[in-house]
Design a protein around this motif. Structure first.
Motif, PDB file in Angstrom:
ATOM      1  N   LEU A 257      28.714  56.087  60.733  1.00  0.00           N
ATOM      2  CA  LEU A 257      28.503  54.700  61.192  1.00  0.00           C
ATOM      3  C   LEU A 257      29.678  53.789  60.838  1.00  0.00           C
ATOM      4  O   LEU A 257      29.506  52.596  60.571  1.00  0.00           O
ATOM      5  N   ARG A 258      30.890  54.338  60.870  1.00  0.00           N
ATOM      6  CA  ARG A 258      32.060  53.545  60.471  1.00  0.00           C
ATOM      7  C   ARG A 258      32.300  52.357  61.387  1.00  0.00           C
ATOM      8  O   ARG A 258      32.781  51.319  60.947  1.00  0.00           O
ATOM      9  N   GLU A 259      31.943  52.511  62.662  1.00  0.00           N
ATOM     10  CA  GLU A 259      32.156  51.407  63.603  1.00  0.00           C
ATOM     11  C   GLU A 259      31.252  50.214  63.301  1.00  0.00           C
ATOM     12  O   GLU A 259      31.451  49.122  63.833  1.00  0.00           O
ATOM     13  N   TYR A 260      30.261  50.405  62.432  1.00  0.00           N
ATOM     14  CA  TYR A 260      29.356  49.320  62.047  1.00  0.00           C
ATOM     15  C   TYR A 260      29.580  48.878  60.592  1.00  0.00           C
ATOM     16  O   TYR A 260      28.753  48.168  60.029  1.00  0.00           O
ATOM     17  N   SER A 261      30.680  49.307  60.008  1.00  0.00           N
ATOM     18  CA  SER A 261      30.867  49.082  58.571  1.00  0.00           C
ATOM     19  C   SER A 261      31.063  47.616  58.218  1.00  0.00           C
ATOM     20  O   SER A 261      30.801  47.202  57.094  1.00  0.00           O
ATOM     21  N   GLY A 262      31.532  46.812  59.154  1.00  0.00           N
ATOM     22  CA  GLY A 262      31.656  45.382  58.903  1.00  0.00           C
ATOM     23  C   GLY A 262      32.892  45.008  58.113  1.00  0.00           C
ATOM     24  O   GLY A 262      33.837  45.784  57.977  1.00  0.00           O
ATOM     25  N   GLU A 263      32.876  43.798  57.554  1.00  0.00           N
ATOM     26  CA  GLU A 263      34.029  43.259  56.865  1.00  0.00           C
ATOM     27  C   GLU A 263      34.157  43.830  55.453  1.00  0.00           C
ATOM     28  O   GLU A 263      33.168  44.108  54.786  1.00  0.00           O
ATOM     29  N   SER A 264      35.403  43.971  55.024  1.00  0.00           N
ATOM     30  CA  SER A 264      35.658  44.432  53.665  1.00  0.00           C
ATOM     31  C   SER A 264      35.483  43.288  52.671  1.00  0.00           C
ATOM     32  O   SER A 264      35.655  42.118  53.012  1.00  0.00           O
ATOM     33  N   LEU A 265      35.146  43.633  51.446  1.00  0.00           N
ATOM     34  CA  LEU A 265      34.991  42.647  50.386  1.00  0.00           C
ATOM     35  C   LEU A 265      36.289  42.540  49.590  1.00  0.00           C
ATOM     36  O   LEU A 265      36.906  43.560  49.265  1.00  0.00           O
ATOM     37  N   PRO A 266      36.718  41.328  49.244  1.00  0.00           N
ATOM     38  CA  PRO A 266      37.954  41.177  48.473  1.00  0.00           C
ATOM     39  C   PRO A 266      37.765  41.592  47.014  1.00  0.00           C
ATOM     40  O   PRO A 266      36.667  41.502  46.456  1.00  0.00           O
ATOM     41  N   ILE A 267      38.860  42.039  46.417  1.00  0.00           N
ATOM     42  CA  ILE A 267      38.888  42.377  44.993  1.00  0.00           C
ATOM     43  C   ILE A 267      39.837  41.410  44.311  1.00  0.00           C
ATOM     44  O   ILE A 267      41.000  41.273  44.717  1.00  0.00           O
ATOM     45  N   HIS A 268      39.358  40.728  43.280  1.00  0.00           N
ATOM     46  CA  HIS A 268      40.181  39.761  42.556  1.00  0.00           C
ATOM     47  C   HIS A 268      40.242  40.095  41.069  1.00  0.00           C
ATOM     48  O   HIS A 268      39.291  40.660  40.511  1.00  0.00           O
ATOM     49  N   LEU A 269      41.351  39.732  40.460  1.00  0.00           N
ATOM     50  CA  LEU A 269      41.437  39.653  39.011  1.00  0.00           C
ATOM     51  C   LEU A 269      41.188  38.201  38.637  1.00  0.00           C
ATOM     52  O   LEU A 269      41.906  37.307  39.082  1.00  0.00           O
ATOM     53  N   LEU A 270      40.165  37.983  37.847  1.00  0.00           N
ATOM     54  CA  LEU A 270      39.751  36.642  37.476  1.00  0.00           C
ATOM     55  C   LEU A 270      40.109  36.415  36.012  1.00  0.00           C
ATOM     56  O   LEU A 270      39.877  37.283  35.163  1.00  0.00           O
ATOM     57  N   HIS A 271      40.699  35.256  35.714  1.00  0.00           N
ATOM     58  CA  HIS A 271      41.047  34.966  34.324  1.00  0.00           C
ATOM     59  C   HIS A 271      40.950  33.464  34.086  1.00  0.00           C
ATOM     60  O   HIS A 271      40.808  32.673  35.019  1.00  0.00           O
ATOM     61  N   ARG A 272      41.036  33.071  32.825  1.00  0.00           N
ATOM     62  CA  ARG A 272      40.826  31.675  32.466  1.00  0.00           C
ATOM     63  C   ARG A 272      41.997  31.118  31.680  1.00  0.00           C
ATOM     64  O   ARG A 272      41.842  30.227  30.857  1.00  0.00           O
ATOM     65  N   GLU A 273      43.182  31.642  31.941  1.00  0.00           N
ATOM     66  CA  GLU A 273      44.372  31.196  31.217  1.00  0.00           C
ATOM     67  C   GLU A 273      44.824  29.815  31.659  1.00  0.00           C
ATOM     68  O   GLU A 273      44.494  29.349  32.750  1.00  0.00           O
ATOM     69  N   SER A 274      45.614  29.174  30.821  1.00  0.00           N
ATOM     70  CA  SER A 274      46.278  27.934  31.208  1.00  0.00           C
ATOM     71  C   SER A 274      47.371  28.256  32.219  1.00  0.00           C
ATOM     72  O   SER A 274      47.649  29.409  32.519  1.00  0.00           O
TER      73      SER A 274
END
Length: 299
Positions: A257-274
């Motif tokens: 069912l690859r033709e129905y797989s839809g949009e990809s989800l983003p991968i982020h590196l999240l941090h709280r630095e200045s």
């Protein structure tokens, strides 16, 4: 103690909600930690902690003060790092979190590389399949898969991942290949949510979504066990592509069912630095970002 020292003790207690734990971390006596908190509360004119015979919790004022104190101490550490020099070798402890399988497949090798490059560093990694709060739980960096809510965190996109359906060749030979998501009603589904006897699998694009509510024949906690069941021909799994990249490469699992797989989800590196950032965080982000961007299964 001066205010910075008192603040350091308070953050240690607030992070662990334990006087004894803070004392061990700071190499102080329990009495010294207790006196420091009492002094801080007297100077601030309000209780910051709520004590009982069994536990320690933060007061409302204490919760706000803990977040502010963490920020102040981090800014001081950044200022010290810049005074020493941005090219100084990083040292200290880095706390990282990521989803369980993503951490095992991609973050652990990156941590091994990081520790080899920077032998004065230590890393504490927590892999859990939930979104942690970096500030409340004291993490420096988090891997986040999915759309990000608005927040004060810094985020760096390092890839994206699709979510497909997979089955073993033996299963498909026995039960046939579904041609549309609705055909899955006639198939055996393996679920990674054991809290419900039914699974909702989502296909299609954001503009044309297809949601299929299915009864699962096998529910199991964790993707590793679900993949193992699919390899045994138990049924169909619906997982992020990176989790089964090796099994697809060797033909043990087949995407459907690859033709129905839809949009990809983003991968982020999240941090709280200045905006300046400490060298230990900056160097880890640079290293992990390069590794993830070079990984074919994340694009």
């Amino acid at each position: 103690m001066d205010d910075i020292s008192l603040m350091t003790v308070f953050v240690a207690v607030g992070d662990r909600l334990s006087f004894a734990g803070a004392a061990r971390q700071l190499d102080l006596s329990a009495a010294a930690v207790t006196r420091a908190i009492q002094t801080l509360e007297q100077r601030r004119g309000t209780p910051l902690l709520v004590r009982s015979s069994r536990r320690v919790t933060l007061s409302e004022a204490g919760g706000r003060y803990l977040e502010d104190a963490r920020t102040i101490l981090r800014l001081l550490a950044d200022a010290e790092a810049r005074a020493v020099g941005v090219n100084a070798a990083p040292q200290g402890l880095l706390r990282v979190t990521a989803p369980v399988m993503f951490g095992r497949l991609f973050i652990v090798p990156g941590i091994a590389d990081y520790l080899q490059r920077y032998p004065e560093m230590a890393v504490s990694a927590t892999f859990v399949d939930r979104n942690v709060n970096l500030i409340d739980e004291g993490f420096d960096i988090a891997v986040r898969i999915g759309q990000l809510p608005d927040s004060g965190m810094k985020a760096l996109k390092v890839g994206q991942v699709g979510r497909w359906a997979f089955a073993s060749p033996e299963y498909l030979e026995k039960y046939g290949i579904p041609q549309h998501p609705l055909d899955l009603h006639q198939h055996r589904i393996i679920a990674t949510d054991v809290s419900s006897s039914q699974s909702i699998l989502r296909f299609g694009s954001r503009e044309s979504p297809i949601s299929v509510k299915l009864k699962s024949v096998f529910g199991v906690t964790g993707s590793d066990a679900a993949i193992a069941a699919a390899l045994q021909g138990v049924g169909i799994i619906h997982l992020p592509v990176y989790q089964v990249k090796d099994q697809v490469a060797n033909g043990a699992l087949v995407p459907i069912l690859r033709e129905y797989s839809g949009e990809s989800l983003p991968i982020h590196l999240l941090h709280r630095e200045s905006r300046f950032g400490s060298s230990k965080v900056r160097n880890f982000i640079d290293l992990i970002a390069d590794r993830l961007r070079a990984e074919p299964s994340l694009h």
